[in-house]
Design a protein around this motif. Structure first.
Motif, PDB file in Angstrom:
ATOM      1  N   LEU A   1       0.803  -1.222   0.000  1.00 30.56           N
ATOM      2  CA  LEU A   1       0.000   0.000   0.000  1.00 30.56           C
ATOM      3  C   LEU A   1       0.838   1.276   0.000  1.00 30.56           C
ATOM      4  N   ALA A   2       2.110   1.185   0.370  1.00 27.49           N
ATOM      5  CA  ALA A   2       2.923   2.379   0.634  1.00 27.49           C
ATOM      6  C   ALA A   2       2.969   3.341  -0.549  1.00 27.49           C
ATOM      7  N   GLY A   3       3.064   2.832  -1.773  1.00 30.82           N
ATOM      8  CA  GLY A   3       3.145   3.705  -2.932  1.00 30.82           C
ATOM      9  C   GLY A   3       1.899   4.557  -3.103  1.00 30.82           C
TER      10      GLY A   3
ATOM     11  N   ASN B   1       6.931   1.348  -6.888  1.00 30.23           N
ATOM     12  CA  ASN B   1       5.740   2.184  -6.666  1.00 30.23           C
ATOM     13  C   ASN B   1       6.018   3.263  -5.628  1.00 30.23           C
ATOM     14  N   PHE B   2       6.693   2.871  -4.567  1.00 33.99           N
ATOM     15  CA  PHE B   2       7.002   3.790  -3.472  1.00 33.99           C
ATOM     16  C   PHE B   2       7.867   4.945  -3.970  1.00 33.99           C
ATOM     17  N   LEU B   3       8.899   4.630  -4.743  1.00 31.25           N
ATOM     18  CA  LEU B   3       9.794   5.670  -5.250  1.00 31.25           C
ATOM     19  C   LEU B   3       9.099   6.541  -6.290  1.00 31.25           C
ATOM     20  N   ALA B   4       8.266   5.937  -7.136  1.00 29.30           N
ATOM     21  CA  ALA B   4       7.521   6.720  -8.129  1.00 29.30           C
ATOM     22  C   ALA B   4       6.588   7.705  -7.437  1.00 29.30           C
ATOM     23  N   ALA B   5       5.939   7.255  -6.359  1.00 27.46           N
ATOM     24  CA  ALA B   5       5.035   8.132  -5.610  1.00 27.46           C
ATOM     25  C   ALA B   5       5.807   9.262  -4.942  1.00 27.46           C
ATOM     26  N   ALA B   6       6.995   8.961  -4.403  1.00 28.10           N
ATOM     27  CA  ALA B   6       7.804   9.997  -3.766  1.00 28.10           C
ATOM     28  C   ALA B   6       8.231  11.054  -4.790  1.00 28.10           C
ATOM     29  N   ARG B   7       8.578  10.618  -5.980  1.00 24.88           N
ATOM     30  CA  ARG B   7       9.029  11.561  -7.015  1.00 24.88           C
ATOM     31  C   ARG B   7       7.875  12.382  -7.583  1.00 24.88           C
TER      32      ARG B   7
ATOM     33  N   GLY C   1       4.295  12.131  -6.726  1.00 26.20           N
ATOM     34  CA  GLY C   1       3.105  12.395  -5.929  1.00 26.20           C
ATOM     35  C   GLY C   1       1.841  11.908  -6.607  1.00 26.20           C
ATOM     36  N   ILE C   2       0.839  12.738  -6.623  1.00 32.38           N
ATOM     37  CA  ILE C   2      -0.472  12.337  -7.128  1.00 32.38           C
ATOM     38  C   ILE C   2      -0.461  12.126  -8.640  1.00 32.38           C
ATOM     39  N   ASP C   3       0.617  12.569  -9.316  1.00 31.96           N
ATOM     40  CA  ASP C   3       0.751  12.331 -10.756  1.00 31.96           C
ATOM     41  C   ASP C   3       1.477  11.022 -11.057  1.00 31.96           C
ATOM     42  N   ALA C   4       1.819  10.256 -10.030  1.00 31.24           N
ATOM     43  CA  ALA C   4       2.568   9.014 -10.234  1.00 31.24           C
ATOM     44  C   ALA C   4       1.720   7.969 -10.952  1.00 31.24           C
ATOM     45  N   ARG C   5       2.416   7.127 -11.687  1.00 36.40           N
ATOM     46  CA  ARG C   5       1.792   5.937 -12.269  1.00 36.40           C
ATOM     47  C   ARG C   5       2.346   4.725 -11.522  1.00 36.40           C
ATOM     48  N   LEU C   6       1.444   3.855 -11.096  1.00 36.14           N
ATOM     49  CA  LEU C   6       1.798   2.737 -10.226  1.00 36.14           C
ATOM     50  C   LEU C   6       1.429   1.417 -10.869  1.00 36.14           C
ATOM     51  N   HIS C   7       2.166   0.385 -10.508  1.00 39.45           N
ATOM     52  CA  HIS C   7       1.850  -0.971 -10.992  1.00 39.45           C
ATOM     53  C   HIS C   7       0.958  -1.668  -9.973  1.00 39.45           C
ATOM     54  N   TRP C   8      -0.104  -2.327 -10.467  1.00 39.35           N
ATOM     55  CA  TRP C   8      -1.008  -3.044  -9.567  1.00 39.35           C
ATOM     56  C   TRP C   8      -1.422  -4.369 -10.206  1.00 39.35           C
TER      57      TRP C   8
END
Length: 489
Positions: free
Chosen positions: A211-213, A380-386, A388-395
């Motif tokens: 969930l962290a990302g 995902n965590f690093l993408a979110a840190a870089r 933020g809300i514009d991140a693209r995440l793998h699920w």
């Protein structure tokens, strides 16, 4: 702030005895797990909010000793920086309308603390990194009065043997050399605690890592450091670099960093404590008088002081905690992912989203971590840190998806269901998860608001320092109004 220590320097004998005691504590802890000594009939949640202090011009105020004396409440403690304080919210269960009472209690306590801080010319700000903090603020007089912090600073630099380079990418990359751990003090967070039974700890930790990302993408609130626009949640990379005990040679050899996401899914809480002992030398080798084997044999609960102190110097984003309360041992999962702020309602919305989604993920028939690689969760965590809300995440089952879409279509239903299982009233679920939905639909969190506001002010003719100061002034007005950040102008 963590447990205080007695000395600032340690010799070889201290380190040798401490290593022996840590390993003994680990053996006793393993025995306690095998004997099922950890009960969790009525799980409690807890919260710690780290805050910054500013003066009337919104510059860092190195006055936490004066402010804490004025507040005179043991719930408020100092933190690493003399411009930091921490508010410890008393533990409570999740069920019913508790969160509404919590919102009222936290706001009331912070309002009282703010009024008392004002008497000394200071103001309290809940934000991931204070945007008006500049290098000159961290040259002298920045550290709180604490033997622990002095010892920690000395130990990290003894281990490194050289200054710490701070190199962070982003729209305006930063390169700086730190002669102390002062940059760590810039990183203020909200820490969410959940009491967990030993048999359920691994599932909850794995779920928290999954969930962290998404959690960070939603809650990012730290885009500026030393006047540079960096990551949406610069705090993640800044904290990692500012406490790094490894010179370049040890990084090349693959030595693990003290600030650590981890490297694998776990099957027991014991895995995490074993990793701590296996991979990380002591930073604060303080030896207690307790004989944990004798305590256990006598039917008492050992405090395992060395194991707990060592665990407190390994900075996992989801950290295991062993503690003893009223003579009873318990385990907590400490979530350290989120920055402080922007408002009380935003922080409680973040916590509701976390606790609800965590419950659903940890109890799933087909655990997500069996369908997702650990490196993917870290990415995902690093993408979110870089971003933020514009991140693209793998699920798993979805592929690559934007953070808002993942939240709206996949995670919010999980959060609602998880809170329902916790027994949280529908009114509470709707209030706080409604904030999360609004934030995702607006595509705005604390970080994006800060950046857009500074850009607008600069386009209107202000230079960067003036724009940061004016942005922080407006931020503080909104913070006190307690309206969710996605509704801010």
């Amino acid at each position: 702030m963590g447990e205080e220590v007695k000395r600032t320097t340690y010799n070889r004998a201290h380190r040798r005895e401490y290593r022996r005691k840590v390993r003994l504590c680990l053996d006793v802890f393993e025995t306690m797990l095998a004997q099922s000594r950890f009960e969790c009939d009525r799980p409690l949640t807890g919260m710690e909010i780290e805050c910054n202090l500013v003066d009337g011009d919104y510059q860092p105020a190195m006055s936490n000793r004066v402010v804490l004396d004025a507040i005179a409440d043991p719930a408020y403690q100092n933190e690493l920086g003399a411009y930091n304080i921490e508010f410890n919210v008393p533990p409570r269960p999740l069920a019913g309308h508790t969160a509404l009472d919590l919102e009222e209690d936290v706001r009331a306590s912070l309002n009282v603390a703010e009024t008392k801080a004002n008497s000394g010319g200071a103001h309290i700000v809940m934000i991931g990194i204070l945007p008006t903090l500049m290098p000159e603020h961290l040259s002298d007089g920045w550290m709180s009065e604490s033997t622990r912090y002095t010892a920690l600073n000395d130990s990290i630099f003894t281990a490194r043997g050289e200054d710490i380079p701070i190199n962070i990418s982003g729209p305006e990359p930063l390169n700086w050399q730190a002669a102390s751990i002062a940059p760590e003090s810039a990183c203020t967070s909200i820490q969410l605690h959940l009491q967990v039974g030993a048999e359920n700890f691994a599932a909850n930790w794995n779920a928290a890592q999954v969930l962290a990302g998404a959690q960070l993408a939603l809650g990012a609130n730290s885009p500026y450091f030393f006047g540079h626009e960096l990551w949406a949640e610069t705090r993640i990379e800044l904290f990692a670099q500012s406490t790094d005990t490894r010179p370049e040679e040890l990084k090349t050899q693959g030595v693990r960093p003290r600030v650590w996401f981890g490297e694998r899914w776990i099957t027991s809480v014991l895995d995490l404590f074993k990793e701590n002992v296996r991979y990380f030398p002591s930073l604060l080798p303080e030896v207690s008088d307790e004989d944990p084997l004798a305590e256990l044999a006598a039917g008492r609960t050992p405090h395992l002081s060395e194991l707990r102190l060592h665990n407190g110097t390994v900075y996992r984003w989801n950290r295991p905690v062993y503690d003893v309360v009223d003579g009873q041992p318990h385990l907590r999962l400490e979530n350290r992912v989120l920055p402080a702020g922007p408002t009380v309602i935003d922080m409680l919305a973040n916590s509701a989203f976390y606790y609800g989604t965590l419950r659903s993920l940890s109890e799933a028939d087909q655990p997500l971590w069996t369908q997702m690689s650990f490196p993917a969760a870290h990415a995902n965590f690093l993408a979110a840190a870089r971003h933020g809300i514009d991140a693209r995440l793998h699920w798993p089952g979805v592929g690559e998806v934007s953070a808002p879409e993942l939240v709206l279509k996949t995670l919010l239903p999980m959060a609602h269901e998880g809170l329902r299982r916790w027994g949280v009233d529908a009114e509470v679920r709707d209030r706080f998860l409604g904030v999360i939905e609004g934030r995702a639909r607006a595509g705005r969190n604390g970080a994006s608001w800060q950046v857009s506001t500074v850009h607008a002010l600069q386009n209107g003719g202000m230079d960067r320092p003036a724009a940061l100061t004016e942005m922080l002034r407006r931020y503080c007005e909104h913070m006190h109004a307690n309206e969710p950040v996605h509704t801010w102008d």
